[in-house]
Write a protein that holds these residues in place. Structure first.
Motif, PDB file in Angstrom:
ATOM      1  N   ASP A  12       0.812  -1.215   0.000  1.00  0.00           N
ATOM      2  CA  ASP A  12       0.000   0.000   0.000  1.00  0.00           C
ATOM      3  C   ASP A  12       0.846   1.265   0.000  1.00  0.00           C
ATOM      4  O   ASP A  12       0.581   2.202  -0.752  1.00  0.00           O
ATOM      5  N   GLU A  13       1.859   1.309   0.856  1.00  0.00           N
ATOM      6  CA  GLU A  13       2.709   2.507   0.923  1.00  0.00           C
ATOM      7  C   GLU A  13       3.527   2.674  -0.351  1.00  0.00           C
ATOM      8  O   GLU A  13       3.669   3.783  -0.868  1.00  0.00           O
ATOM      9  N   LEU A  14       4.044   1.597  -0.899  1.00  0.00           N
ATOM     10  CA  LEU A  14       4.813   1.705  -2.135  1.00  0.00           C
ATOM     11  C   LEU A  14       3.909   2.151  -3.288  1.00  0.00           C
ATOM     12  O   LEU A  14       4.286   3.006  -4.082  1.00  0.00           O
ATOM     13  N   ARG A  15       2.712   1.619  -3.354  1.00  0.00           N
ATOM     14  CA  ARG A  15       1.750   2.029  -4.384  1.00  0.00           C
ATOM     15  C   ARG A  15       1.448   3.519  -4.256  1.00  0.00           C
ATOM     16  O   ARG A  15       1.395   4.257  -5.237  1.00  0.00           O
ATOM     17  N   ARG A  16       1.252   3.999  -3.045  1.00  0.00           N
ATOM     18  CA  ARG A  16       0.972   5.413  -2.805  1.00  0.00           C
ATOM     19  C   ARG A  16       2.129   6.283  -3.273  1.00  0.00           C
ATOM     20  O   ARG A  16       1.945   7.286  -3.953  1.00  0.00           O
ATOM     21  N   ARG A  17       3.350   5.889  -2.926  1.00  0.00           N
ATOM     22  CA  ARG A  17       4.540   6.659  -3.329  1.00  0.00           C
ATOM     23  C   ARG A  17       4.685   6.710  -4.846  1.00  0.00           C
ATOM     24  O   ARG A  17       5.005   7.752  -5.414  1.00  0.00           O
ATOM     25  N   MET A  18       4.460   5.582  -5.484  1.00  0.00           N
ATOM     26  CA  MET A  18       4.592   5.546  -6.944  1.00  0.00           C
ATOM     27  C   MET A  18       3.559   6.452  -7.605  1.00  0.00           C
ATOM     28  O   MET A  18       3.879   7.219  -8.510  1.00  0.00           O
ATOM     29  N   ALA A  19       2.318   6.363  -7.151  1.00  0.00           N
ATOM     30  CA  ALA A  19       1.253   7.188  -7.734  1.00  0.00           C
ATOM     31  C   ALA A  19       1.553   8.681  -7.536  1.00  0.00           C
ATOM     32  O   ALA A  19       1.330   9.489  -8.432  1.00  0.00           O
ATOM     33  N   ALA A  20       2.085   9.032  -6.368  1.00  0.00           N
ATOM     34  CA  ALA A  20       2.379  10.430  -6.078  1.00  0.00           C
ATOM     35  C   ALA A  20       3.508  10.985  -6.937  1.00  0.00           C
ATOM     36  O   ALA A  20       3.548  12.180  -7.228  1.00  0.00           O
ATOM     37  N   ARG A  21       4.415  10.139  -7.386  1.00  0.00           N
ATOM     38  CA  ARG A  21       5.596  10.601  -8.119  1.00  0.00           C
ATOM     39  C   ARG A  21       5.522  10.402  -9.628  1.00  0.00           C
ATOM     40  O   ARG A  21       6.451  10.771 -10.340  1.00  0.00           O
ATOM     41  N   LEU A  22       4.453   9.849 -10.123  1.00  0.00           N
ATOM     42  CA  LEU A  22       4.351   9.589 -11.558  1.00  0.00           C
ATOM     43  C   LEU A  22       4.421  10.855 -12.392  1.00  0.00           C
ATOM     44  O   LEU A  22       5.021  10.867 -13.455  1.00  0.00           O
ATOM     45  N   GLY A  23       3.820  11.927 -11.928  1.00  0.00           N
ATOM     46  CA  GLY A  23       3.839  13.170 -12.679  1.00  0.00           C
ATOM     47  C   GLY A  23       5.233  13.708 -12.898  1.00  0.00           C
ATOM     48  O   GLY A  23       5.496  14.402 -13.883  1.00  0.00           O
ATOM     49  N   ASP A  24       6.140  13.389 -12.003  1.00  0.00           N
ATOM     50  CA  ASP A  24       7.518  13.864 -12.120  1.00  0.00           C
ATOM     51  C   ASP A  24       8.313  13.114 -13.183  1.00  0.00           C
ATOM     52  O   ASP A  24       9.306  13.621 -13.684  1.00  0.00           O
TER      53      ASP A  24
END
Length: 101
Positions: A12-24
């Motif tokens: 869950d935490e890794l999925r959240r981090r990935m989703a948050a950084r995709l725009g970058d």
């Protein structure tokens, strides 16, 4: 080419981090190579992210799979781009380690 990066974050935490950084991702690619680079991303399912990186005349398909204790990348090196294998592997490892670190 396969790159596996261990983590202790949980899915869950890794999925959240990935989703948050995709725009970058696309912004960073363009910052390195100007308008010559693009990054397209699509979630195939909640644990699998498909990336299509295009740069310098090559298109590099990649998947990132979130596992309970690792982030697993599968990268297809196109014919003619073997010279960049180490550079690509290093970039995948570096970016992946930043996500899980």
């Amino acid at each position: 080419m396969r790159v596996s990066i261990p983590h202790t974050l949980g899915k869950d935490e890794l999925r959240r981090r990935m989703a948050a950084r995709l725009g970058d991702a696309e912004d960073k690619a363009k910052g390195m190579l100007g308008s010559l680079a693009t990054v397209e991303t699509t979630w195939s399912d909640e644990d699998t992210l498909a990336l299509l990186v295009s740069a310098m005349g090559y298109t590099i398909p990649c998947t990132a799979t979130i596992a309970e204790e690792s982030l697993d990348f599968e990268v297809t090196i196109p014919v003619g781009a073997g010279f960049a294998r180490r550079m690509i592997e290093s970039a995948v490892r570096e970016k992946g380690e930043r996500l899980v670190g």
